[in-house]
Design a protein around this motif. Structure first.
Motif, mmCIF file in Angstrom:
data_model
loop_
_atom_site.group_PDB
_atom_site.id
_atom_site.type_symbol
_atom_site.label_atom_id
_atom_site.label_comp_id
_atom_site.label_asym_id
_atom_site.label_seq_id
_atom_site.Cartn_x
_atom_site.Cartn_y
_atom_site.Cartn_z
ATOM 1 N N ALA A 67 35.110 37.376 36.044
ATOM 2 C CA ALA A 67 33.656 37.531 36.106
ATOM 3 C C ALA A 67 33.353 39.014 36.260
ATOM 4 O O ALA A 67 34.221 39.809 36.640
ATOM 5 C CB ALA A 67 33.058 36.732 37.254
ATOM 6 N N ARG A 68 32.121 39.381 35.978
ATOM 7 C CA ARG A 68 31.737 40.794 36.022
ATOM 8 C C ARG A 68 30.419 40.941 36.772
ATOM 9 O O ARG A 68 29.534 40.106 36.686
ATOM 10 C CB ARG A 68 31.584 41.344 34.600
ATOM 11 N N VAL A 69 30.320 42.076 37.496
ATOM 12 C CA VAL A 69 29.023 42.538 38.004
ATOM 13 C C VAL A 69 28.635 43.755 37.183
ATOM 14 O O VAL A 69 29.402 44.720 37.100
ATOM 15 C CB VAL A 69 29.072 42.918 39.491
ATOM 16 N N LEU A 70 27.449 43.692 36.569
ATOM 17 C CA LEU A 70 26.962 44.828 35.801
ATOM 18 C C LEU A 70 25.741 45.377 36.535
ATOM 19 O O LEU A 70 24.690 44.739 36.586
ATOM 20 C CB LEU A 70 26.604 44.412 34.373
ATOM 21 N N LEU A 71 25.901 46.559 37.103
ATOM 22 C CA LEU A 71 24.863 47.186 37.915
ATOM 23 C C LEU A 71 24.111 48.218 37.095
ATOM 24 O O LEU A 71 24.699 49.164 36.567
ATOM 25 C CB LEU A 71 25.503 47.859 39.138
ATOM 26 N N LEU A 72 22.792 48.046 36.978
ATOM 27 C CA LEU A 72 21.934 49.061 36.379
ATOM 28 C C LEU A 72 21.181 49.729 37.524
ATOM 29 O O LEU A 72 20.390 49.086 38.219
ATOM 30 C CB LEU A 72 20.960 48.434 35.376
ATOM 31 N N THR A 73 21.436 51.033 37.728
ATOM 32 C CA THR A 73 20.958 51.706 38.930
ATOM 33 C C THR A 73 20.382 53.073 38.626
ATOM 34 O O THR A 73 20.756 53.722 37.632
ATOM 35 C CB THR A 73 22.111 51.852 39.945
ATOM 36 N N GLU A 123 36.585 41.845 27.340
ATOM 37 C CA GLU A 123 35.917 40.764 26.633
ATOM 38 C C GLU A 123 34.679 40.343 27.410
ATOM 39 O O GLU A 123 34.581 40.548 28.621
ATOM 40 C CB GLU A 123 36.869 39.566 26.486
ATOM 41 N N PRO A 124 33.705 39.755 26.720
ATOM 42 C CA PRO A 124 32.544 39.230 27.450
ATOM 43 C C PRO A 124 32.967 38.110 28.393
ATOM 44 O O PRO A 124 33.759 37.243 28.033
ATOM 45 C CB PRO A 124 31.622 38.721 26.329
ATOM 46 N N VAL A 125 32.464 38.149 29.602
ATOM 47 C CA VAL A 125 32.790 37.146 30.619
ATOM 48 C C VAL A 125 31.492 36.757 31.323
ATOM 49 O O VAL A 125 30.434 37.343 31.097
ATOM 50 C CB VAL A 125 33.802 37.705 31.644
ATOM 51 N N ASP A 126 31.568 35.752 32.193
ATOM 52 C CA ASP A 126 30.407 35.419 33.024
ATOM 53 C C ASP A 126 29.981 36.676 33.779
ATOM 54 O O ASP A 126 30.811 37.348 34.403
ATOM 55 C CB ASP A 126 30.755 34.320 34.016
ATOM 56 N N THR A 127 28.699 36.990 33.723
ATOM 57 C CA THR A 127 28.230 38.290 34.204
ATOM 58 C C THR A 127 27.029 38.144 35.134
ATOM 59 O O THR A 127 26.079 37.429 34.831
ATOM 60 C CB THR A 127 27.832 39.199 33.016
ATOM 61 N N LEU A 128 27.088 38.848 36.267
ATOM 62 C CA LEU A 128 25.953 38.948 37.178
ATOM 63 C C LEU A 128 25.263 40.281 36.912
ATOM 64 O O LEU A 128 25.854 41.343 37.090
ATOM 65 C CB LEU A 128 26.411 38.864 38.634
#
Length: 458
Positions: free
Chosen positions: A383-389, A272-277
């Protein structure tokens, strides 16, 4: 009787006449001096008024370590600085929200203090010596108390220099400790906190580099004050004083920011969508062509859209970018641009990043995961960390990275999602450690992939 002449002329002048003449000459001299002095003073006033034709300007300065800014402020004010026709006076303020420049290390401590303020540049202005109070060169690292609660920058610097890979465990042990001047036990500290020079033992490679973080205009802070902040920083340039041997401190910072030591982290992988960094790679790699733009421009647009979508779902969004350190004395490649807050701020800010350096993805992910863990604990929600690398320029070996990431997560419910973009080599260790890892080579697929790993339905 008759008066006889000597035959000589009498040229003598009476004493009264002489005194009168001397008095007149003295008066003339005094008048000349007086009017000359007045003229000089008036000219100086006129010159000063001409140089400061824009009037007075206050330069608000904040600090993240108590006492480090005041000596600079005093020294600068004594020079009667003039910037762009303003007579400038620096003054200490209590909050970075009120400041045009913040004196502090380039570290999570300063990043947290800056909050929503953005930084234009961060030149080095002083190198602080750190070491031991009530200790010696023979003091074992495990016998030292590290003041994580009161001075985390010094605690991290000294622990890393003394203990190396064991530093995270020592910092986790002392997370609640503050410096105690009355203690007789060995403590990590700045030299300024020692009662006398005899009580302080410097530790090699434990220096803390202070930077002048020049803030962009915001609120009541004007462009004139930002220009004055740049002049202030230039006056204390300490680039040449920065040692070349400062060790990597990412794993130690993860122990400070996170909750290390948990052997059984909570299950991860929410759908589910959560608070995201959002952790955005802004290295030189992102200048590669990608679709109708570059990885950087297409990625920024996709992350802006994702931030907006998460905000529409009621989630908070944080935004960091990273590459490698680009300024002398900066040891961390990541920048905490926006903390968890309304998603609109991140959606706007992601469009303003520049590019440079190499992608130190591992250390940036460790630091970002620790921040997401703090958010999860504070809210009681995942919470989530979404890394674009674009890949990894290895800055931590496999074992150190895995250990630091585990410590950063601790007992928090944090999901790590990785989206590798472009034709560069993916980091297999990073991908294995992530809860969700995707590779995108077609620009048309990026936005939908980001939505999917963020738990949003298409």
């Amino acid at each position: 009787m008759g008066r006889h002449s000597s035959g000589k002329q009498n040229y003598s002048v009476s004493g009264g006449v002489i005194l009168a003449t001397v008095a007149v000459l003295a008066l003339i001299a005094v008048l000349i001096w007086w009017f000359g002095l007045r003229s000089e003073a008036e000219q100086q006033d006129a010159d000063a008024a001409g140089e400061c034709i824009q009037g007075d300007l206050a330069l608000p300065v904040a600090e993240t370590i108590d006492g480090v800014a005041e000596p600079m402020i005093g020294q600068w004010n004594e020079s009667d600085p003039i910037v762009r026709d303003h007579c400038v006076t620096a003054e200490l303020v209590s909050s970075p929200a009120e400041a045009a420049v913040v004196i502090g290390p380039d570290s999570p401590t300063t990043d947290d203090a800056l909050g929503d303020r953005t930084v234009s540049s961060s030149p080095a202005v002083e190198v602080l010596e750190a070491g031991l109070v009530n200790g010696s060169d023979d003091t074992a690292a495990g016998d030292v108390t590290y003041p994580v609660a009161s001075d985390p920058d010094v605690a991290v610097a000294v622990a890393t220099a003394l203990a190396g890979d064991a530093a995270p465990d020592l910092l986790s042990r002392d997370r609640s400790h503050s410096f105690d001047l009355d203690s007789d036990s060995p403590q990590a500290a700045r030299q300024a906190l020692a009662a006398s020079s005899d009580d302080f033992t410097p530790v090699d490679n434990a220096e803390v580099v202070l930077h002048a973080h020049i803030l962009n205009p915001a609120g009541e802070i004007t462009e004139e004050q930002t220009r004055a902040a740049a002049e202030f920083a230039e006056a204390f340039d300490a680039t040449a004083e920065i040692p070349d041997t400062v060790p990597e401190r990412s794993a130690a910072w993860a122990a400070v920011d996170g909750d290390s030591g948990s052997e059984d982290p909570a299950p991860q992988g929410s759908t589910e969508p959560v608070d995201t960094l959002l952790l955005f790679d802004t290295s030189d790699n992102t200048n590669a062509d990608f679709g109708d733009g570059t990885i950087h421009t297409v990625g920024a647009d996709a992350l802006a859209a994702l931030a907006t979508a998460l905000g529409d779902e009621g989630q908070q969004v944080a935004l960091w970018n990273y590459s490698s350190p680009l300024n002398p004395g900066v040891t961390n490649g990541w920048r905490r641009n926006i903390s968890f807050t309304d998603a609109a701020e991140s959606a706007a800010a992601v469009q303003r990043f520049g590019t440079g350096g190499v992608p130190q993805s591992r250390s940036a992910l460790v630091a970002a995961t620790a921040a997401a863990a703090e958010q999860a604990r504070a809210t009681g929600e995942p919470a989530r960390v979404l890394l674009l690398t674009t890949g990894t320029a290895q800055d931590m070996d496999d074992a150190a990275f895995t250990s630091a990431l585990d410590q950063a997560v601790g007992d928090a419910e944090v999901e790590i999602s990785v989206v590798h973009v472009g034709d560069g080599q993916p980091d297999s260790v990073l991908a294995d450690r992530a809860d969700d890892s995707e590779t995108v080579t077609d620009a048309a697929d990026l936005e939908s992939t980001l939505r999917s790993v963020a738990g949003l339905e298409d």
